[in-house]
Design an enzyme around this catalytic site. Structure first.
Site, PDB file in Angstrom:
ATOM      1  N   TYR A  36       0.839  -1.193   0.000  1.00  0.00           N
ATOM      2  CA  TYR A  36       0.000   0.000   0.000  1.00  0.00           C
ATOM      3  C   TYR A  36       0.880   1.252   0.000  1.00  0.00           C
ATOM      4  CZ  TYR A  36      -3.685  -3.238   1.579  1.00  0.00           C
ATOM      5  OH  TYR A  36      -4.564  -4.277   1.701  1.00  0.00           O
ATOM      6  N   GLY A 191     -23.971   4.089  -0.534  1.00  0.00           N
ATOM      7  CA  GLY A 191     -24.776   4.975  -1.364  1.00  0.00           C
ATOM      8  C   GLY A 191     -24.154   6.328  -1.585  1.00  0.00           C
TER       9      GLY A 191
END
Length: 304
Positions: A36, A191
């Site tokens: 990472y 969402g």
């Protein structure tokens, strides 16, 4: 991961503050990997836990060699590489041992027995306490466990990614825990992700599940999660996390999800998901959502 790469720009000071806030509100497991940000994330985590080492369990991963560029990445497990990787991670983290050390992906260049054998030497030397595997099949898991006990398997697992359920019977048999990454569907299940506004460096902008017709069709999944959340008076992210945590009894294995975030406010929301209880109606609505998924998990061979 998102504090160092893949999800657009991040800020060092904000990330450190979020890590320390996590400690203050009782988070004890921190997961990173040497790939990472090409080591950046381990350095970041090491700085974030200075003075608090005894309060945390550190999990990190090795095995994805990106030195030849992302298009030529290799999944490595040769014993000399295993040992070098561990020493480098210990240096970047600034610690004398790693609590849980994962093989990030099954190796392309070694037998799993040889890789886990080298990892077992790290346990013997006191550099590592427990061993883990990531994105592994049941057959490879059995072979690895026969060399040295495997404590945990880390795999993507969420309302829209459930392939690891093919492996959990083996995990239950062997007494191995599941650590789901991306339990929020890389943010899609909240969402709040709008593909059109994603940063150019955000790999989701090229992810098949987020783009084109598949992205539009998958919106129905996020809409269902939000409808359940609205009915229960909680957030969609909390519903998604509560569902993952609730699978422990059904799967017969301990389940410890590791949601990633860069912001303290989201962190608090995620921790609060521990108090969310999904009723039978909610579970019935959520259980079949994975059958609706369109698009693959990655735009290419990628291994995040």
């Amino acid at each position: 991961m998102g504090m160092s790469e893949y999800y657009g720009a991040s800020d060092w000071d904000t990330s450190i503050a979020t890590l320390r806030h996590a400690l203050d509100i009782g988070v004890t497991l921190f997961d990173t990997a040497d790939q990472y940000g090409a080591g950046h994330n381990e350095v970041l985590l090491g700085r974030g836990i200075v003075g608090r080492r005894d309060d945390v369990q550190i999990a990190t991963k090795f095995g994805i060699d990106r030195s030849g560029g992302d298009e030529n990445r290799v999944h490595r497990g040769d014993p000399p590489y295993v040992k070098r990787s561990c020493d480098a991670s210990l240096l970047r983290l600034g610690v004398d041992h790693i609590d849980l050390y994962y093989l990030h992906r099954p190796p392309d260049n070694a037998l799993i027995e040889d890789t886990v054998g080298a990892m077992a030497e790290l346990v013997k030397d006191g550099k590592v306490r427990y061993l883990g595997l990531s994105e592994v099949s049941g057959e490879l898991l059995r072979r690895a466990h026969a060399v040295h006990p495997i404590a945990a398997v880390q795999s993507e697992y969420s309302l829209w990614t459930r392939e690891v359920e093919e492996v959990t019977p083996v995990m239950a048999e062997l007494g191995i825990g599941l650590v789901p990454y991306a339990p929020l569907g890389r943010g899609f299940l909240t969402g709040a992700v709008q593909t059109a506004t994603l940063d150019a460096n955000d790999f989701r902008a090229r992810n098949p599940r987020f783009t084109g017709d598949a992205g539009q069709q998958n919106q129905a999944i996020a809409d269902t999660v939000r409808a359940v959340a609205d009915r229960l008076g909680v957030l969609p992210a909390q519903v998604a996390l509560a569902w993952v945590s609730a699978q422990s009894e059904r799967l017969g294995v301990p389940v410890v999800p590791i949601p990633g975030t860069r912001h303290a406010s989201r962190l608090e929301e995620n921790v609060a998901a521990l108090d969310v209880v999904l009723d039978d109606d909610a579970l019935a609505e959520l259980q079949p959502l994975s059958d609706l998924v369109q698009g693959g998990r990655y735009p290419d061979r990628g291994a995040r």
